[in-house]
Design an enzyme around this catalytic site. Structure first.
Site, PDB file in Angstrom:
ATOM      1  N   HIS A 116     -20.778 -25.333 -11.612  1.00  0.00           N
ATOM      2  CA  HIS A 116     -19.696 -24.647 -12.332  1.00  0.00           C
ATOM      3  C   HIS A 116     -18.788 -25.665 -13.022  1.00  0.00           C
ATOM      4  O   HIS A 116     -18.428 -25.487 -14.196  1.00  0.00           O
ATOM      5  CB  HIS A 116     -18.875 -23.792 -11.374  1.00  0.00           C
ATOM      6  CG  HIS A 116     -17.621 -23.235 -11.978  1.00  0.00           C
ATOM      7  ND1 HIS A 116     -17.576 -22.056 -12.676  1.00  0.00           N
ATOM      8  CD2 HIS A 116     -16.351 -23.730 -12.007  1.00  0.00           C
ATOM      9  CE1 HIS A 116     -16.351 -21.843 -13.106  1.00  0.00           C
ATOM     10  NE2 HIS A 116     -15.579 -22.838 -12.714  1.00  0.00           N
ATOM     11  N   GLU A 117     -18.412 -26.720 -12.305  1.00  0.00           N
ATOM     12  CA  GLU A 117     -17.559 -27.745 -12.908  1.00  0.00           C
ATOM     13  C   GLU A 117     -18.277 -28.450 -14.051  1.00  0.00           C
ATOM     14  O   GLU A 117     -17.656 -28.835 -15.049  1.00  0.00           O
ATOM     15  CB  GLU A 117     -17.105 -28.744 -11.849  1.00  0.00           C
ATOM     16  CG  GLU A 117     -16.252 -28.146 -10.730  1.00  0.00           C
ATOM     17  CD  GLU A 117     -15.057 -27.354 -11.253  1.00  0.00           C
ATOM     18  OE1 GLU A 117     -14.505 -27.734 -12.309  1.00  0.00           O
ATOM     19  OE2 GLU A 117     -14.686 -26.352 -10.619  1.00  0.00           O
TER      20      GLU A 117
END
Length: 245
Positions: A116-117
């Protein structure tokens, strides 16, 4: 004058026993409940899938490196930062910061959080519109969040309607920032799920867990926005009541 402020904001005034309940306070309570529920859900979901080992055996840091390289990104440094779920991408120095619960963990939760990051790093690379807008709004949002309450309180204490209006406008800047954050976070999760699936880093069953983790995380942003909107509504109602008194 201080008593007038207390009457307006905290709900003390004439009524049964010299006091009455301020109905606008329910808006703040509702917002708090929403954020608590969302926080509890993301923590419980992460804890559940943090116990499920990724079949590929990848740690969060290793998964992040693969995701970045699959997107052709080689200038982002992956760092280890302290804390739990303090993961974030910093576009200012091109660093992907993974927390204790993500960096060296080979759980499904750690892998999907790291991915996600990485989604934010991909957004930065592609100059994703909402991310660019959010970055532009950061200074205004910081000023708004820091000054909104002091200015609004001063307006209540001294019964200065213009200060109440300024306080509402300042608070609105922070709300707009949170609104713009939603598509940024949802898009990052969407990018993460696609690359985890297409590269085979997570299997079919693991992907189901990853979706649950990222959905729970996304709901915290939705709850935060809802809470801020409720608080903004409360400020508007208090301002209107002050102008009538």
């Amino acid at each position: 004058m201080l008593l007038t402020y207390a009457n307006n904001f905290y709900g003390y005034g004439r009524g049964l026993g010299g006091m009455y309940f301020d109905p606008t306070y329910l808006l703040a309570v509702l917002g708090l409940v929403l954020t608590m529920i969302a926080s509890a859900r993301v923590n419980s979901t992460f804890a559940k899938y943090n116990k499920v080992r990724c079949m590929a055996g990848l740690t969060g840091a290793q998964a992040a490196e693969r995701v970045l390289h699959s997107a052709g990104i080689y200038d982002v440094q992956i760092r280890h930062v302290s804390g739990s779920l303090t993961d974030h991408y910093d576009p200012r120095n091109k660093t992907l910061n993974l927390s204790d619960s993500t960096y060296a963990s080979n759980s499904v939760a750690a892998v999907c959080v790291a991915a996600h990051e990485c989604g934010h790093a991909v957004q930065d690379q592609k100059h994703y519109g909402p991310l660019v807008l959010r970055s532009t709004l950061v200074p205004a949002a910081n000023i708004g969040s820091q000054l909104a309450w002091p200015v609004f309180f001063a307006g209540l204490i001294f019964s200065i309607q213009s200060l109440l209006t300024i306080g509402i406008i300042l608070f609105s800047l922070a709300v707009v920032f949170q609104l713009v954050t939603l598509p940024v976070e949802f898009n990052a999760s969407s990018r993460a799920l696609k690359v985890l699936d297409s590269t085979g880093m997570l299997g079919t069953e693991e992907m189901a867990g990853a979706r649950k983790v990222l959905t729970a995380a996304a709901l915290t942003y939705v709850a935060a926005l809802a809470s801020s909107l409720l608080q903004l509504l409360r400020l508007i109602l208090l301002s209107r009541r002050n102008s009538r008194d």
